[in-house]
Motif scaffolding. Sequence first.
Motif, short mmCIF file in Angstrom:
data_model
loop_
_atom_site.label_atom_id
_atom_site.label_comp_id
_atom_site.label_asym_id
_atom_site.label_seq_id
_atom_site.Cartn_x
_atom_site.Cartn_y
_atom_site.Cartn_z
N LYS A 143 0.83 -1.21 0.00
CA LYS A 143 0.00 0.00 0.00
C LYS A 143 0.87 1.26 0.00
O LYS A 143 0.42 2.32 -0.44
CB LYS A 143 -0.92 0.00 1.23
N TYR A 144 2.11 1.15 0.50
CA TYR A 144 3.01 2.30 0.59
C TYR A 144 3.72 2.59 -0.73
O TYR A 144 4.09 3.73 -1.01
CB TYR A 144 4.05 2.04 1.69
N LEU A 145 3.89 1.57 -1.55
CA LEU A 145 4.59 1.74 -2.82
C LEU A 145 3.88 2.78 -3.70
O LEU A 145 2.69 3.00 -3.56
CB LEU A 145 4.66 0.40 -3.56
N GLY A 146 4.63 3.39 -4.59
CA GLY A 146 4.08 4.39 -5.50
C GLY A 146 4.71 5.75 -5.25
O GLY A 146 5.74 5.88 -4.59
N LYS A 147 4.06 6.76 -5.79
CA LYS A 147 4.60 8.12 -5.76
C LYS A 147 4.07 8.91 -4.56
O LYS A 147 2.87 8.88 -4.27
CB LYS A 147 4.22 8.85 -7.05
N ALA A 206 9.10 11.25 -4.11
CA ALA A 206 9.76 9.98 -3.84
C ALA A 206 8.84 8.89 -4.39
O ALA A 206 7.66 8.86 -4.07
CB ALA A 206 9.99 9.78 -2.35
N THR A 207 9.40 8.03 -5.21
CA THR A 207 8.63 6.93 -5.79
C THR A 207 9.27 5.62 -5.33
O THR A 207 10.47 5.42 -5.49
CB THR A 207 8.60 7.02 -7.32
N TYR A 208 8.43 4.76 -4.75
CA TYR A 208 8.90 3.49 -4.19
C TYR A 208 8.33 2.35 -5.03
O TYR A 208 7.14 2.33 -5.34
CB TYR A 208 8.44 3.34 -2.74
N GLY A 265 13.51 -8.17 -3.59
CA GLY A 265 12.61 -7.94 -2.46
C GLY A 265 12.88 -6.64 -1.73
O GLY A 265 12.09 -6.22 -0.89
N SER A 266 13.98 -5.98 -2.04
CA SER A 266 14.24 -4.66 -1.45
C SER A 266 13.36 -3.63 -2.17
O SER A 266 12.68 -3.95 -3.14
CB SER A 266 15.73 -4.30 -1.58
N VAL A 267 13.39 -2.42 -1.68
CA VAL A 267 12.55 -1.36 -2.24
C VAL A 267 13.43 -0.36 -3.01
O VAL A 267 14.41 0.15 -2.46
CB VAL A 267 11.78 -0.62 -1.12
N LYS A 268 13.08 -0.11 -4.25
CA LYS A 268 13.76 0.92 -5.03
C LYS A 268 13.22 2.27 -4.58
O LYS A 268 12.00 2.46 -4.49
CB LYS A 268 13.52 0.74 -6.52
N VAL A 269 14.11 3.20 -4.29
CA VAL A 269 13.74 4.55 -3.86
C VAL A 269 14.23 5.50 -4.95
O VAL A 269 15.42 5.59 -5.22
CB VAL A 269 14.40 4.91 -2.51
N ASP A 270 13.29 6.20 -5.58
CA ASP A 270 13.62 7.14 -6.66
C ASP A 270 13.19 8.53 -6.22
O ASP A 270 12.01 8.86 -6.26
CB ASP A 270 12.90 6.71 -7.94
N ASN A 271 14.16 9.32 -5.76
CA ASN A 271 13.89 10.68 -5.30
C ASN A 271 14.20 11.66 -6.41
O ASN A 271 15.22 11.53 -7.10
CB ASN A 271 14.74 11.03 -4.07
N ILE A 274 18.77 7.62 -6.86
CA ILE A 274 18.19 6.28 -6.78
C ILE A 274 18.85 5.56 -5.61
O ILE A 274 20.08 5.53 -5.49
CB ILE A 274 18.44 5.48 -8.08
N GLY A 275 18.02 4.97 -4.76
CA GLY A 275 18.53 4.24 -3.61
C GLY A 275 17.79 2.93 -3.43
O GLY A 275 16.96 2.53 -4.25
N LYS A 276 18.11 2.28 -2.32
CA LYS A 276 17.52 0.99 -2.00
C LYS A 276 17.19 0.97 -0.52
O LYS A 276 17.99 1.42 0.31
CB LYS A 276 18.51 -0.12 -2.35
#
Length: 181
Positions: free
Chosen positions: A42-46, A66-68, A74-80, A94-96
């Motif tokens: 539910k948290y994923l997305g923009k 921030a887009t997750y 299985g980790s989460v891509k973090v795109d700020n 881009i992070g993890k």
Amino acid sequence: MRTKKILVASAILSLVTLMTLNSCKTTIPPNAVAVKPFFLNKYLGKWYEIARIDFKHEEGLNNVTATYSLNKDGSVKVDNKGYDFEKITWKNSIGKAKFVGDKNEAKLKVSFFGPFYSGYNVIAIDKDYKYALVAGESLDYLWILSRKTTIPDETKEAYLAIATKAGYDVSRLNWIEHNDL
């Protein structure tokens, strides 16, 4: 030769010890509590950044999002992403992120720089996952996020009260502008 091998082994042991200690450090301020239960899907997305305590990597940025999304491992891509009005350019990082422990608790660690991680803790979220309050590993990192570019006043006041109770100086928050670019 034996002395050189001992020095190398000692250096390696010191590095491993330092990395272990660094990975065991706390990822959440003492008076902050991560959301539980937490539903990552539910948290994923923009998300739009509504407010933050500034730090050097986001200083001077507006229109920050921030887009997750899930990585294959299985980790989460973090795109700020944010706009630097001084340099008239977009900045992107881009992070993890990974869960620190229980995947049912919103206590994660995030990295934008190789093996170095920092705390990322959702300490408040509404039932529809439209608004979130995120604490870093210390009282120098705090974000208010929204699925839209605004947040209702009652949610804002509730999140400011939670942050204050956790020990944050909310007067340090920068309120982020979002405009069409």
